[in-house]
Write an enzyme that holds these catalytic residues in place. Structure first.
Site, PDB file in Angstrom:
ATOM      1  N   ARG A 108      -2.093  12.114   3.469  1.00  0.00           N
ATOM      2  CA  ARG A 108      -1.009  13.088   3.293  1.00  0.00           C
ATOM      3  C   ARG A 108      -1.061  13.653   1.890  1.00  0.00           C
ATOM      4  O   ARG A 108      -1.088  12.902   0.914  1.00  0.00           O
ATOM      5  CB  ARG A 108       0.361  12.407   3.489  1.00  0.00           C
ATOM      6  CG  ARG A 108       0.635  11.985   4.866  1.00  0.00           C
ATOM      7  CD  ARG A 108       2.107  11.783   5.102  1.00  0.00           C
ATOM      8  NE  ARG A 108       2.840  11.116   4.046  1.00  0.00           N
ATOM      9  CZ  ARG A 108       4.132  10.867   4.110  1.00  0.00           C
ATOM     10  NH1 ARG A 108       4.836  11.240   5.166  1.00  0.00           N
ATOM     11  NH2 ARG A 108       4.749  10.251   3.130  1.00  0.00           N
ATOM     12  N   THR A 112       2.889  18.402  -0.372  1.00  0.00           N
ATOM     13  CA  THR A 112       3.297  19.129   0.847  1.00  0.00           C
ATOM     14  C   THR A 112       3.576  18.186   2.017  1.00  0.00           C
ATOM     15  O   THR A 112       4.179  18.594   3.012  1.00  0.00           O
ATOM     16  CB  THR A 112       2.184  20.100   1.294  1.00  0.00           C
ATOM     17  OG1 THR A 112       1.043  19.304   1.658  1.00  0.00           O
ATOM     18  CG2 THR A 112       1.783  21.061   0.200  1.00  0.00           C
ATOM     19  N   ASP A 204       4.471   2.048   1.600  1.00  0.00           N
ATOM     20  CA  ASP A 204       3.181   2.673   1.936  1.00  0.00           C
ATOM     21  C   ASP A 204       2.299   1.658   2.657  1.00  0.00           C
ATOM     22  O   ASP A 204       1.825   0.686   2.058  1.00  0.00           O
ATOM     23  CB  ASP A 204       2.505   3.167   0.650  1.00  0.00           C
ATOM     24  CG  ASP A 204       1.280   4.011   0.968  1.00  0.00           C
ATOM     25  OD1 ASP A 204       0.378   3.510   1.678  1.00  0.00           O
ATOM     26  OD2 ASP A 204       1.215   5.172   0.535  1.00  0.00           O
ATOM     27  N   ASP A 207      -1.401   1.133   1.285  1.00  0.00           N
ATOM     28  CA  ASP A 207      -1.424   0.416   0.006  1.00  0.00           C
ATOM     29  C   ASP A 207      -1.073  -1.058   0.189  1.00  0.00           C
ATOM     30  O   ASP A 207      -1.680  -1.935  -0.422  1.00  0.00           O
ATOM     31  CB  ASP A 207      -0.443   1.064  -0.980  1.00  0.00           C
ATOM     32  CG  ASP A 207      -1.025   2.327  -1.603  1.00  0.00           C
ATOM     33  OD1 ASP A 207      -2.255   2.513  -1.529  1.00  0.00           O
ATOM     34  OD2 ASP A 207      -0.247   3.128  -2.148  1.00  0.00           O
TER      35      ASP A 207
END
Ligand code: PRP
Ligand code: URA
Length: 213
Positions: A108, A112, A204, A207
């Protein structure tokens, strides 16, 4: 009517899945445990997502007599969205060892939130297979929708999407852009925050899975 009542949305309602997702969410959960939990949850959601796979009959012989056996034809392609989807592959291969594995690399854009493609490798006969797209997180739905779009361009007709945590926003996007796809969610969360992270979510996933926080 809201797509949250769409019969193609399958939200797992199982105490083992709820327990393991709660452990996954905890900020103290370390990388090793996170990886293990993602795998265990993927196995349980994968069991549900494969419930309607067609079987082929063949005669078999037990030590006592002949009978009809039921076998999965070699028809499935698992497709993790890189990186975090990789954490779900081994568990799904435990369920379907003969499956092929395609890979779609998307990240991603942090500004944006739109998906950026960097890799796509699918088996040559992917169009003849049921494709199960794997990604722990369905947030805006941009990544999963783009991945499904690639698969459709390659001629795939039967696609299932398996996520551990989904946001209502992502569910709406998938059903708007791909109304023919079934979504299997471990849990439907509340909403997205201003950075398009799922709330309460787990942070995340990539991660946490690979220890790159
Ligand atoms: C995460 C996640 C999904 C995507 C979901 O990947 O694993 O692929 O975000 O967000 P969306 O529904 O808004 O598209 P990320 O882009 O962080 O890449 P990574 O797996 O390499 O960390
Ligand atoms: N990607 C993640 O890994 N987590 C989110 O909450 C949203 C996108």
């Amino acid at each position: 009517m809201s797509n949250l009542y769409n019969p193609r949305l399958h939200i797992m309602d199982h105490p083992l899945i709820k327990h393991k997702i709660s452990m996954l969410r905890r900020k103290e959960t370390n990388t090793k445990d996170f990886r293990q939990l993602v795998s265990e949850i993927a196995l349980m959601i994968g069991y549900e997502a494969t419930r309607d796979l067609p079987l082929e009959e063949a005669e078999i012989e037990t030590p006592l007599m002949k009978t009809t056996g039921y076998f999965l034809p070699k028809q499935v392609c698992l497709t993790p969205i890189l990186r975090a989807g990789l954490g779900m592959v081994d568990a799904m291969l435990t369920l379907i060892p003969a499956a092929r594995v395609g890979h779609i690399g998307l990240y991603r854009d942090p500004k944006t939130f739109k998906p950026v493609e960097y890799y796509c490798k699918l088996p040559p006969d992917v169009a003849e297979r049921v494709v199960i797209v794997l990604d722990p997180m369905l947030a805006t739905g941009g990544s999963a929708s783009a991945a499904i779009g690639f698969l459709k361009k390659r001629g795939v007709r039967l696609i299932k999407l398996v996520n551990i945590i989904g946001a209502p926003e992502g569910v709406e996007v998938i059903f708007r852009e791909h109304p023919d796809v079934d979504i299997y969610l471990g849990c439907l969360d509340q909403k997205l925050n201003d950075h398009a992270y799922i709330l309460p979510g787990l942070g995340d996933a990539g991660d946490r899975l690979f220890g790159t926080l």
